[in-house]
Design an enzyme around this catalytic site. Structure first.
Site, PDB file in Angstrom:
ATOM      1  N   TYR A  85     -44.275 -29.001  17.276  1.00  0.00           N
ATOM      2  CA  TYR A  85     -42.954 -28.694  16.624  1.00  0.00           C
ATOM      3  C   TYR A  85     -43.206 -28.886  15.032  1.00  0.00           C
ATOM      4  CZ  TYR A  85     -41.119 -29.021  21.545  1.00  0.00           C
ATOM      5  OH  TYR A  85     -40.829 -28.924  22.697  1.00  0.00           O
ATOM      6  N   SER A 107     -29.579 -29.004  19.150  1.00  0.00           N
ATOM      7  CA  SER A 107     -28.625 -28.591  18.439  1.00  0.00           C
ATOM      8  C   SER A 107     -28.905 -28.923  16.929  1.00  0.00           C
ATOM      9  CB  SER A 107     -27.250 -28.517  18.781  1.00  0.00           C
ATOM     10  OG  SER A 107     -26.400 -27.920  17.656  1.00  0.00           O
ATOM     11  N   VAL A 108     -28.566 -28.253  15.880  1.00  0.00           N
ATOM     12  CA  VAL A 108     -28.611 -28.675  14.444  1.00  0.00           C
ATOM     13  C   VAL A 108     -27.175 -29.029  14.267  1.00  0.00           C
ATOM     14  CG1 VAL A 108     -30.859 -27.648  13.892  1.00  0.00           C
ATOM     15  CG2 VAL A 108     -28.530 -26.133  13.694  1.00  0.00           C
TER      16      VAL A 108
HETATM   17  N1  LIG Z   1     -41.897 -28.927  27.168  1.00  0.00           N
HETATM   18  C1  LIG Z   1     -41.875 -27.648  26.787  1.00  0.00           C
HETATM   19  O1  LIG Z   1     -42.585 -26.700  26.932  1.00  0.00           O
HETATM   20  C2  LIG Z   1     -40.526 -27.359  25.982  1.00  0.00           C
HETATM   21  C3  LIG Z   1     -39.938 -25.994  26.036  1.00  0.00           C
HETATM   22  C4  LIG Z   1     -38.851 -25.669  25.430  1.00  0.00           C
HETATM   23  C5  LIG Z   1     -37.931 -26.739  24.920  1.00  0.00           C
HETATM   24  N2  LIG Z   1     -38.537 -28.000  25.006  1.00  0.00           N
HETATM   25  C6  LIG Z   1     -37.622 -29.142  24.535  1.00  0.00           C
HETATM   26  O2  LIG Z   1     -36.423 -29.179  25.115  1.00  0.00           O
HETATM   27  C7  LIG Z   1     -35.392 -28.994  24.362  1.00  0.00           C
HETATM   28  C8  LIG Z   1     -34.135 -28.210  24.592  1.00  0.00           C
HETATM   29  O3  LIG Z   1     -34.541 -26.716  24.656  1.00  0.00           O
HETATM   30  P1  LIG Z   1     -34.279 -25.578  24.125  1.00  0.00           P
HETATM   31  O4  LIG Z   1     -34.268 -26.002  22.449  1.00  0.00           O
HETATM   32  O5  LIG Z   1     -35.167 -24.659  24.268  1.00  0.00           O
HETATM   33  O6  LIG Z   1     -32.798 -25.079  24.521  1.00  0.00           O
HETATM   34  P2  LIG Z   1     -31.501 -25.692  24.809  1.00  0.00           P
HETATM   35  O7  LIG Z   1     -31.334 -27.167  24.163  1.00  0.00           O
HETATM   36  O8  LIG Z   1     -31.039 -25.422  26.007  1.00  0.00           O
HETATM   37  O9  LIG Z   1     -30.308 -24.568  23.677  1.00  0.00           O
HETATM   38  C9  LIG Z   1     -30.566 -24.729  22.546  1.00  0.00           C
HETATM   39  C10 LIG Z   1     -29.573 -23.532  21.809  1.00  0.00           C
HETATM   40  O10 LIG Z   1     -28.329 -23.746  22.260  1.00  0.00           O
HETATM   41  C11 LIG Z   1     -27.498 -23.826  21.200  1.00  0.00           C
HETATM   42  N3  LIG Z   1     -26.525 -25.041  21.411  1.00  0.00           N
HETATM   43  C12 LIG Z   1     -26.814 -26.441  21.473  1.00  0.00           C
HETATM   44  N4  LIG Z   1     -25.616 -26.965  21.947  1.00  0.00           N
HETATM   45  C13 LIG Z   1     -24.650 -26.058  22.063  1.00  0.00           C
HETATM   46  C14 LIG Z   1     -23.361 -26.217  22.305  1.00  0.00           C
HETATM   47  N5  LIG Z   1     -22.794 -27.308  22.562  1.00  0.00           N
HETATM   48  N6  LIG Z   1     -22.557 -25.094  22.341  1.00  0.00           N
HETATM   49  C15 LIG Z   1     -23.131 -23.758  22.147  1.00  0.00           C
HETATM   50  N7  LIG Z   1     -24.442 -23.478  21.813  1.00  0.00           N
HETATM   51  C16 LIG Z   1     -25.121 -24.673  21.915  1.00  0.00           C
HETATM   52  C17 LIG Z   1     -28.443 -24.371  19.992  1.00  0.00           C
HETATM   53  O11 LIG Z   1     -27.974 -23.609  18.740  1.00  0.00           O
HETATM   54  P3  LIG Z   1     -27.739 -24.566  17.427  1.00  0.00           P
HETATM   55  O12 LIG Z   1     -28.994 -25.548  17.240  1.00  0.00           O
HETATM   56  O13 LIG Z   1     -27.471 -23.524  16.660  1.00  0.00           O
HETATM   57  O14 LIG Z   1     -26.365 -25.580  17.852  1.00  0.00           O
HETATM   58  C18 LIG Z   1     -29.649 -23.554  20.360  1.00  0.00           C
HETATM   59  O15 LIG Z   1     -29.502 -22.101  20.078  1.00  0.00           O
HETATM   60  C19 LIG Z   1     -36.046 -28.428  23.052  1.00  0.00           C
HETATM   61  O16 LIG Z   1     -35.567 -28.497  21.818  1.00  0.00           O
HETATM   62  C20 LIG Z   1     -37.557 -29.342  22.991  1.00  0.00           C
HETATM   63  O17 LIG Z   1     -37.270 -30.670  22.721  1.00  0.00           O
HETATM   64  C21 LIG Z   1     -39.541 -28.519  25.567  1.00  0.00           C
END
Ligand SMILES: NC(=O)c1ccc[n+]([C@@H]2O[C@H](COP(=O)([O-])OP(=O)(O)OC[C@H]3O[C@@H](n4cnc5c(N)ncnc54)[C@H](OP(=O)(O)O)[C@@H]3O)[C@@H](O)[C@H]2O)c1
Length: 268
Positions: free
Chosen positions: A48, A226-227
């Site tokens: 990351y 989220s940011v």
């Molecule tokens: N191990 C792996 O291979 C792997 C792969 C993917 C992810 N991850 C980890 O898992 C974490 C979460 O997964 P992810 O980042 O893929 O997706 P996520 O957390 O499921 O979704 C993130 C998206 O949802 C939006 N969001 C967040 N809260 C919200 C809310 N309350 N209402 C509306 N929209 C919202 C965010 O936008 P904004 O930021 O604009 O709010 C972003 O676009 C990652 O950040 C990472 O740490 C691990």
């Protein structure tokens, strides 16, 4: 092979902050904001490119290190780079050890995957990581590692959300004493899906909170990213939302629906 000293089983906080795709000062701000909102788990990865900002935010927060659960990951392409990766992660994060170190992806060659896993277990034995785990591994890949090394991963972090609901996968991890942790919990289905909107309306919550509470109802810890400060707080508040059995069943059904779409090729 020397037996490994221990097989630590960490208790993960139910909700942590995900940091994929958060770069530079945005990562610093998001982590500070999350810690102020009550989060005590941060999920990052060497890939990351934000470990230094995460580390600075932890240090500046003034919260005791032992109050925070810190996960990082190493995306190995072949055995051999583990020492450098772990040393650099620990240095950038500014900590003595990480609480959970994950193999970010499985290697195709089972012998190579095992070699990396053995290295991870050695790092746990040496106390440089409190617990070793994997990510994006199938149950078969996990069983191969466990059988050969004698130690099961503490955690498997996989993409898991209502569209991918699979009770057998949840049960398989539970039966093995492995924590299934959900990454990308909010990505599928879209948060404006009518089922999520209806449950959210009934419970006086937001669709994101409903989705996160659904994960917790299945005993699956989550790391939403989220940011935005208001969303970071909104997501954490899902800890206080209780869904009914009927709510949970309705959301479970989204997984069956999505699976049948996948099977018929109608989804993509
Ligand atoms: N191990 C792996 O291979 C792997 C792969 C993917 C992810 N991850 C980890 O898992 C974490 C979460 O997964 P992810 O980042 O893929 O997706 P996520 O957390 O499921 O979704 C993130 C998206 O949802 C939006 N969001 C967040 N809260 C919200 C809310 N309350 N209402 C509306 N929209 C919202 C965010 O936008 P904004 O930021 O604009 O709010 C972003 O676009 C990652 O950040 C990472 O740490 C691990």
């Amino acid at each position: 092979m020397m037996p490994h000293a221990h097989a630590p089983r960490p208790v993960l906080p139910a909700i942590g902050l995900g940091t994929w795709q958060i770069k530079g000062e945005d990562a610093y701000r998001a982590v500070r904001c999350a810690l102020e909102a009550g989060y005590r788990q941060i999920d990052t990865a060497r890939l990351y490119g934000n470990e230094a900002q995460v580390g600075r935010a932890l240090a500046d927060s003034g919260i005791d290190r032992d109050q925070i659960f810190l996960t990082t990951k190493y995306a190995q392409y072949r055995p051999g780079g583990e020492e450098r990766a772990l040393s650099e992660s620990i240095e950038k994060l500014g900590v003595d050890r990480v609480d959970l170190w994950l193999m970010h992806f499985p290697l195709k060659d089972p012998a190579e995957n095992l070699a990396v896993w053995e290295w991870f277990l050695g790092a746990a034995d040496a106390g440089r990581v409190a617990a070793a785990g994997v990510s994006n591994h199938s149950i078969e890949q996990i069983d191969a590692l466990t059988t050969a090394s004698g130690v099961a991963p503490a955690v498997n972090q996989v993409k898991f959300n209502p569209a991918r609901y699979d009770p057998d996968l949840v049960a398989a991890h539970r039966d093995r004493g492995i924590t299934l942790q959900a990454h990308s919990p909010l990505r599928q289905p879209r948060l404006d899906h009518p089922t999520l909107a209806a449950v959210a309306e009934r419970r006086g919550a937001t669709p994101a909170q409903v989705v996160l509470a659904w994960h917790l109802a299945h005993g699956v810890p989550v790391i939403p990213k989220s940011v935005h400060p208001e969303r970071i707080a909104e997501n954490y508040a899902a800890l206080g939302l209780r869904l009914t059995t009927a709510d949970i069943a309705e959301i479970d059904a989204l997984g069956r629906h999505e699976s049948s779409l996948h099977a018929s090729g109608g989804q993509h």
